[in-house]
Motif scaffolding. Sequence first.
Motif, PDB file in Angstrom:
ATOM      1  N   ALA A 232       0.807  -1.228   0.000  1.00 11.30           N
ATOM      2  CA  ALA A 232       0.000   0.000   0.000  1.00 11.30           C
ATOM      3  C   ALA A 232       0.840   1.277   0.000  1.00 11.30           C
ATOM      4  N   PRO A 233       1.868   1.406   0.854  1.00  8.17           N
ATOM      5  CA  PRO A 233       2.668   2.641   0.797  1.00  8.17           C
ATOM      6  C   PRO A 233       3.420   2.794  -0.527  1.00  8.17           C
ATOM      7  N   ILE A 234       3.818   1.683  -1.115  1.00  7.87           N
ATOM      8  CA  ILE A 234       4.536   1.745  -2.392  1.00  7.87           C
ATOM      9  C   ILE A 234       3.586   2.196  -3.501  1.00  7.87           C
ATOM     10  N   ARG A 235       2.352   1.720  -3.462  1.00 10.45           N
ATOM     11  CA  ARG A 235       1.361   2.099  -4.489  1.00 10.45           C
ATOM     12  C   ARG A 235       1.046   3.596  -4.455  1.00 10.45           C
ATOM     13  N   ARG A 236       1.174   4.213  -3.280  1.00 16.39           N
ATOM     14  CA  ARG A 236       0.911   5.652  -3.187  1.00 16.39           C
ATOM     15  C   ARG A 236       1.936   6.467  -3.971  1.00 16.39           C
ATOM     16  N   PHE A 237       3.171   5.948  -4.079  1.00 12.43           N
ATOM     17  CA  PHE A 237       4.229   6.682  -4.762  1.00 12.43           C
ATOM     18  C   PHE A 237       4.328   6.344  -6.245  1.00 12.43           C
ATOM     19  N   LEU A 238       3.827   5.188  -6.636  1.00 13.98           N
ATOM     20  CA  LEU A 238       3.920   4.784  -8.036  1.00 13.98           C
ATOM     21  C   LEU A 238       2.804   5.428  -8.859  1.00 13.98           C
ATOM     22  N   PRO A 239       3.107   5.847 -10.073  1.00  9.63           N
ATOM     23  CA  PRO A 239       2.039   6.385 -10.923  1.00  9.63           C
ATOM     24  C   PRO A 239       1.135   5.248 -11.401  1.00  9.63           C
ATOM     25  N   PRO A 240      -0.124   5.548 -11.706  1.00  7.29           N
ATOM     26  CA  PRO A 240      -1.017   4.500 -12.204  1.00  7.29           C
ATOM     27  C   PRO A 240      -0.526   3.966 -13.551  1.00  7.29           C
ATOM     28  N   MET A 241      -0.479   2.657 -13.668  1.00  9.06           N
ATOM     29  CA  MET A 241       0.040   2.017 -14.876  1.00  9.06           C
ATOM     30  C   MET A 241      -1.043   1.208 -15.581  1.00  9.06           C
ATOM     31  N   GLY A 242      -2.282   1.614 -15.458  1.00 11.96           N
ATOM     32  CA  GLY A 242      -3.360   0.835 -16.060  1.00 11.96           C
ATOM     33  C   GLY A 242      -3.630  -0.395 -15.216  1.00 11.96           C
ATOM     34  N   GLY A 243      -3.553  -1.568 -15.816  1.00  9.78           N
ATOM     35  CA  GLY A 243      -3.794  -2.806 -15.093  1.00  9.78           C
ATOM     36  C   GLY A 243      -2.536  -3.430 -14.526  1.00  9.78           C
ATOM     37  N   LEU A 244      -1.403  -2.758 -14.658  1.00  9.30           N
ATOM     38  CA  LEU A 244      -0.126  -3.315 -14.223  1.00  9.30           C
ATOM     39  C   LEU A 244       0.217  -2.808 -12.827  1.00  9.30           C
ATOM     40  N   ASP A 245       0.426  -3.726 -11.906  1.00  9.07           N
ATOM     41  CA  ASP A 245       0.780  -3.368 -10.533  1.00  9.07           C
ATOM     42  C   ASP A 245       2.268  -3.633 -10.321  1.00  9.07           C
ATOM     43  N   LEU A 246       3.040  -2.577 -10.173  1.00 12.55           N
ATOM     44  CA  LEU A 246       4.479  -2.710  -9.986  1.00 12.55           C
ATOM     45  C   LEU A 246       4.900  -2.716  -8.518  1.00 12.55           C
ATOM     46  N   ALA A 247       3.951  -2.607  -7.606  1.00 15.37           N
ATOM     47  CA  ALA A 247       4.278  -2.584  -6.181  1.00 15.37           C
ATOM     48  C   ALA A 247       4.992  -3.855  -5.727  1.00 15.37           C
ATOM     49  N   PRO A 248       4.585  -5.063  -6.151  1.00 19.98           N
ATOM     50  CA  PRO A 248       5.343  -6.249  -5.735  1.00 19.98           C
ATOM     51  C   PRO A 248       6.787  -6.236  -6.234  1.00 19.98           C
ATOM     52  N   LEU A 249       7.015  -5.759  -7.444  1.00 24.53           N
ATOM     53  CA  LEU A 249       8.369  -5.693  -7.984  1.00 24.53           C
ATOM     54  C   LEU A 249       9.229  -4.719  -7.180  1.00 24.53           C
ATOM     55  N   VAL A 250       8.689  -3.562  -6.869  1.00 27.13           N
ATOM     56  CA  VAL A 250       9.428  -2.567  -6.090  1.00 27.13           C
ATOM     57  C   VAL A 250       9.710  -3.100  -4.682  1.00 27.13           C
ATOM     58  N   ALA A 251       8.713  -3.740  -4.063  1.00 29.08           N
ATOM     59  CA  ALA A 251       8.914  -4.305  -2.725  1.00 29.08           C
ATOM     60  C   ALA A 251       9.960  -5.413  -2.754  1.00 29.08           C
ATOM     61  N   PHE A 252       9.955  -6.207  -3.806  1.00 31.94           N
ATOM     62  CA  PHE A 252      10.928  -7.286  -3.951  1.00 31.94           C
ATOM     63  C   PHE A 252      12.343  -6.719  -4.103  1.00 31.94           C
ATOM     64  N   ILE A 253      12.495  -5.664  -4.882  1.00 35.74           N
ATOM     65  CA  ILE A 253      13.802  -5.022  -5.059  1.00 35.74           C
ATOM     66  C   ILE A 253      14.278  -4.413  -3.744  1.00 35.74           C
TER      67      ILE A 253
END
Length: 95
Positions: free
Chosen positions: A57-78
């Motif tokens: 959730a905190p990561i999603r607040r900083f990421l821009p909307p990418m349509g149907g693609l959720d990059l929060a798991p990738l960022v959290a994994f990194i």
Amino acid sequence: MQSLYQIIMLILDVVWFIMIAHIIMSWLISFQVLNTRQPLVAQIWYGLNRLLEPVYAPIRRFLPPMGGLDLAPLVAFIILIALRIVLQNNVGFFL
């Protein structure tokens, strides 16, 4: 202090495993290999989402909307991998 390092690494290993399971399960659900209408699959999916949503959730607040693609798991994994590297490079602090 060595035991503190080992406990932190154990926690990070468990989080890594849970994140991998969540990522793989999300792919299997997306490609319709798994069906969330099955009770066991639904319970596992619900449990993984409940565990990881406070991380994403905190990561999603900083990421821009990418349509149907959720990059929060990738960022959290990194971030998780980077945290492990930092801890391993500073293991002398825990000795």
